[in-house]
Motif scaffolding. Structure first.
Motif, PDB file in Angstrom:
ATOM      1  N   SER A  45       0.836  -1.194   0.000  1.00 34.73           N
ATOM      2  CA  SER A  45       0.000   0.000   0.000  1.00 34.73           C
ATOM      3  C   SER A  45       0.868   1.240   0.000  1.00 34.73           C
ATOM      4  O   SER A  45       2.014   1.240   0.451  1.00 34.73           O
ATOM      5  CB  SER A  45      -0.952   0.007   1.194  1.00 34.73           C
ATOM      6  OG  SER A  45      -0.238   0.188   2.384  1.00 34.73           O
ATOM      7  N   LEU A  46       0.284   2.277  -0.588  1.00 31.80           N
ATOM      8  CA  LEU A  46       0.977   3.548  -0.721  1.00 31.80           C
ATOM      9  C   LEU A  46       0.088   4.626  -0.112  1.00 31.80           C
ATOM     10  O   LEU A  46      -1.046   4.808  -0.560  1.00 31.80           O
ATOM     11  CB  LEU A  46       1.227   3.823  -2.218  1.00 31.80           C
ATOM     12  CG  LEU A  46       1.939   5.112  -2.560  1.00 31.80           C
ATOM     13  CD1 LEU A  46       3.346   5.136  -1.987  1.00 31.80           C
ATOM     14  CD2 LEU A  46       1.986   5.298  -4.075  1.00 31.80           C
ATOM     15  N   ASP A  47       0.607   5.261   0.921  1.00 33.30           N
ATOM     16  CA  ASP A  47      -0.138   6.319   1.580  1.00 33.30           C
ATOM     17  C   ASP A  47      -1.545   5.859   1.985  1.00 33.30           C
ATOM     18  O   ASP A  47      -2.536   6.558   1.769  1.00 33.30           O
ATOM     19  CB  ASP A  47      -0.224   7.539   0.655  1.00 33.30           C
ATOM     20  CG  ASP A  47      -0.320   8.832   1.455  1.00 33.30           C
ATOM     21  OD1 ASP A  47      -0.238   8.781   2.703  1.00 33.30           O
ATOM     22  OD2 ASP A  47      -0.485   9.899   0.835  1.00 33.30           O
ATOM     23  N   GLY A  48      -1.616   4.664   2.500  1.00 29.52           N
ATOM     24  CA  GLY A  48      -2.874   4.148   3.030  1.00 29.52           C
ATOM     25  C   GLY A  48      -3.762   3.473   2.018  1.00 29.52           C
ATOM     26  O   GLY A  48      -4.796   2.912   2.381  1.00 29.52           O
ATOM     27  N   LYS A  49      -3.380   3.521   0.729  1.00 32.16           N
ATOM     28  CA  LYS A  49      -4.226   2.895  -0.299  1.00 32.16           C
ATOM     29  C   LYS A  49      -3.548   1.647  -0.850  1.00 32.16           C
ATOM     30  O   LYS A  49      -2.389   1.701  -1.257  1.00 32.16           O
ATOM     31  CB  LYS A  49      -4.467   3.868  -1.451  1.00 32.16           C
ATOM     32  CG  LYS A  49      -5.176   5.138  -1.042  1.00 32.16           C
ATOM     33  CD  LYS A  49      -5.523   5.974  -2.268  1.00 32.16           C
ATOM     34  CE  LYS A  49      -5.987   7.358  -1.872  1.00 32.16           C
ATOM     35  NZ  LYS A  49      -4.854   8.306  -1.649  1.00 32.16           N
ATOM     36  N   PRO A  50      -4.273   0.528  -0.888  1.00 32.11           N
ATOM     37  CA  PRO A  50      -3.679  -0.676  -1.464  1.00 32.11           C
ATOM     38  C   PRO A  50      -3.420  -0.506  -2.951  1.00 32.11           C
ATOM     39  O   PRO A  50      -4.247   0.077  -3.655  1.00 32.11           O
ATOM     40  CB  PRO A  50      -4.736  -1.759  -1.222  1.00 32.11           C
ATOM     41  CG  PRO A  50      -5.983  -1.042  -0.860  1.00 32.11           C
ATOM     42  CD  PRO A  50      -5.630   0.327  -0.404  1.00 32.11           C
ATOM     43  N   LEU A  51      -2.266  -0.971  -3.411  1.00 29.69           N
ATOM     44  CA  LEU A  51      -1.957  -0.904  -4.842  1.00 29.69           C
ATOM     45  C   LEU A  51      -2.675  -2.043  -5.549  1.00 29.69           C
ATOM     46  O   LEU A  51      -2.387  -3.207  -5.293  1.00 29.69           O
ATOM     47  CB  LEU A  51      -0.453  -1.083  -5.062  1.00 29.69           C
ATOM     48  CG  LEU A  51       0.469   0.122  -5.005  1.00 29.69           C
ATOM     49  CD1 LEU A  51       1.884  -0.299  -5.363  1.00 29.69           C
ATOM     50  CD2 LEU A  51       0.001   1.216  -5.935  1.00 29.69           C
ATOM     51  N   PRO A  52      -3.579  -1.723  -6.449  1.00 34.06           N
ATOM     52  CA  PRO A  52      -4.228  -2.800  -7.193  1.00 34.06           C
ATOM     53  C   PRO A  52      -3.263  -3.392  -8.210  1.00 34.06           C
ATOM     54  O   PRO A  52      -2.208  -2.808  -8.481  1.00 34.06           O
ATOM     55  CB  PRO A  52      -5.389  -2.091  -7.894  1.00 34.06           C
ATOM     56  CG  PRO A  52      -4.951  -0.675  -8.024  1.00 34.06           C
ATOM     57  CD  PRO A  52      -4.014  -0.389  -6.889  1.00 34.06           C
ATOM     58  N   ALA A  53      -3.597  -4.550  -8.763  1.00 30.21           N
ATOM     59  CA  ALA A  53      -2.695  -5.218  -9.695  1.00 30.21           C
ATOM     60  C   ALA A  53      -2.645  -4.519 -11.047  1.00 30.21           C
ATOM     61  O   ALA A  53      -1.657  -4.603 -11.759  1.00 30.21           O
ATOM     62  CB  ALA A  53      -3.111  -6.678  -9.869  1.00 30.21           C
ATOM     63  N   GLU A  54      -3.723  -3.837 -11.401  1.00 26.66           N
ATOM     64  CA  GLU A  54      -3.749  -3.181 -12.716  1.00 26.66           C
ATOM     65  C   GLU A  54      -4.852  -2.117 -12.734  1.00 26.66           C
ATOM     66  O   GLU A  54      -5.566  -1.933 -11.755  1.00 26.66           O
ATOM     67  CB  GLU A  54      -4.018  -4.226 -13.816  1.00 26.66           C
ATOM     68  CG  GLU A  54      -5.263  -5.032 -13.540  1.00 26.66           C
ATOM     69  CD  GLU A  54      -5.415  -6.214 -14.493  1.00 26.66           C
ATOM     70  OE1 GLU A  54      -4.401  -6.662 -15.048  1.00 26.66           O
ATOM     71  OE2 GLU A  54      -6.556  -6.665 -14.669  1.00 26.66           O
ATOM     72  N   GLY A  55      -4.945  -1.443 -13.870  1.00 25.52           N
ATOM     73  CA  GLY A  55      -6.043  -0.507 -14.073  1.00 25.52           C
ATOM     74  C   GLY A  55      -5.680   0.947 -13.807  1.00 25.52           C
ATOM     75  O   GLY A  55      -4.539   1.282 -13.528  1.00 25.52           O
ATOM     76  N   LYS A  56      -6.700   1.796 -13.913  1.00 26.04           N
ATOM     77  CA  LYS A  56      -6.517   3.248 -13.803  1.00 26.04           C
ATOM     78  C   LYS A  56      -5.984   3.671 -12.442  1.00 26.04           C
ATOM     79  O   LYS A  56      -5.128   4.536 -12.338  1.00 26.04           O
ATOM     80  CB  LYS A  56      -7.873   3.945 -14.027  1.00 26.04           C
ATOM     81  CG  LYS A  56      -8.147   4.260 -15.476  1.00 26.04           C
ATOM     82  CD  LYS A  56      -8.911   5.577 -15.580  1.00 26.04           C
ATOM     83  CE  LYS A  56      -9.002   6.053 -17.019  1.00 26.04           C
ATOM     84  NZ  LYS A  56     -10.355   6.092 -17.538  1.00 26.04           N
ATOM     85  N   GLU A  57      -6.536   3.039 -11.406  1.00 33.78           N
ATOM     86  CA  GLU A  57      -6.123   3.393 -10.048  1.00 33.78           C
ATOM     87  C   GLU A  57      -4.630   3.085  -9.851  1.00 33.78           C
ATOM     88  O   GLU A  57      -3.911   3.854  -9.213  1.00 33.78           O
ATOM     89  CB  GLU A  57      -6.997   2.631  -9.040  1.00 33.78           C
ATOM     90  CG  GLU A  57      -6.647   2.834  -7.576  1.00 33.78           C
ATOM     91  CD  GLU A  57      -6.961   4.235  -7.039  1.00 33.78           C
ATOM     92  OE1 GLU A  57      -7.446   5.090  -7.804  1.00 33.78           O
ATOM     93  OE2 GLU A  57      -6.684   4.457  -5.848  1.00 33.78           O
TER      94      GLU A  57
END
Ligand code: ADP
Ligand code: MG
Length: 259
Positions: A78-90
């Motif tokens: 996670s980066l700054d509290g947000k989980p890194l998804p495997a792909e996509g816009k996010e």
């Protein structure tokens, strides 16, 4: 070099402290090779973590995993509290918050130095050209190559190119900067000019993960040394502890060979 700080936290109401990058139980294989084994690593905001270890221990893979240039098999990042998804816009959005500087400078050969530093600002950060130019010039000044703005990468020395690569990464206003052996491809007389830029960045409060064999840099800039071997984090310590009193035999052996 101007003292302008580019670490910003304006859109975020969180206090300027806490955990910025969290790897939890991360595993990665290349075929049968278990290259990252149960990696747990937390990097605090403003912290400078130097990663050292023998060749092939997984340091580059770790860096690449942090922004998902390298997919992982299990675990979470996670980066700054947000989980890194495997792909996509996010993922693309979060990845833009991670600046990366490689051993090979990777500048766009057919763009000028200035264009190298404005491109991402315009395309990814959607800035207008004037604002991007202005910030790029501030950054080029900061890394000591302001007078090279209109040249092409091949016209610069290796040390200058690597400083441009740092400026280009900073232009995205990343939350964390990853450096993977940034001085390994440089002639010896150019190493210090790059390390000095990184030292200044550290002093300005940038969160940094630095894979390097430059032990002087590790001693003076790191808050923490992470020692990797065979895909595992074998030891974590302050530079003082690590260099004077390494605990593991692997670290003792490694240090005896390089110091
Ligand atoms: P380090 O940066 O510490 O030298 P790396 O992360 O580059 O180590 O590599 C760790 C191990 O994974 C090495 O054995 C390397 O050969 C292997 N490796 C790295 N990238 C790949 C890949 N794309 N495919 C297969 N094996 C790889
Ligand atoms: Mg490597």
């Amino acid at each position: 070099m101007s003292g302008v700080s580019v670490t910003k936290d304006t859109e975020d109401a969180r206090p300027a402290s806490g955990d910025l990058v969290v790897l939890s139980n991360v595993n990665k294989h290349f075929g049968a090779l278990h290259v990252l084994q149960d990696i747990d690593l937390t990097i605090a905001r403003g912290e400078v973590v130097v990663v050292i270890g023998p060749s092939g221990s997984g340091k580059s893979t770790l860096c690449r995993a942090i922004n998902r240039l390298e997919p992982i098999d299990s675990g979470s990042i996670s980066l700054d509290g947000k989980p890194l998804p495997a792909e996509g816009k996010e993922l693309a959005r979060l990845r833009a918050d991670v600046g990366m500087v490689f051993q090979s400078f990777n500048l766009f050969a057919h763009k000028t130095v200035l264009e190298n530093v404005t491109l991402g600002q315009i395309k990814v950060r959607k800035k207008d050209k004037r604002a991007a130019d202005e910030f790029a010039r501030t950054l080029l000044d900061r890394v000591g190559v302001a007078n090279q703005a209109d040249k092409y990468p091949a016209q610069l020395s290796g040390g200058q190119q690597q400083r441009v690569a740092i400026a280009r990464a900073l232009a995205m206003e990343p939350k964390v900067m990853l450096f993977d052996e940034p001085t390994s491809a440089l002639d010896p007389e150019m190493i210090n000019e790059v390390l000095e830029v990184m030292q200044q960045l550290a002093r300005d409060g940038m969160t940094m993960v630095v894979v390097t064999h430059e032990m002087g840099f590790a001693r003076s800039a790191a808050n923490r040394v992470v020692f990797m071997a065979d895909g595992q984090i074998v030891e974590e310590a302050t530079p003082e502890q690590f260099f004077t009193n390494p605990r593991s035999d692997r670290a003792k052996d490694f240090l005896s060979k390089i110091l």
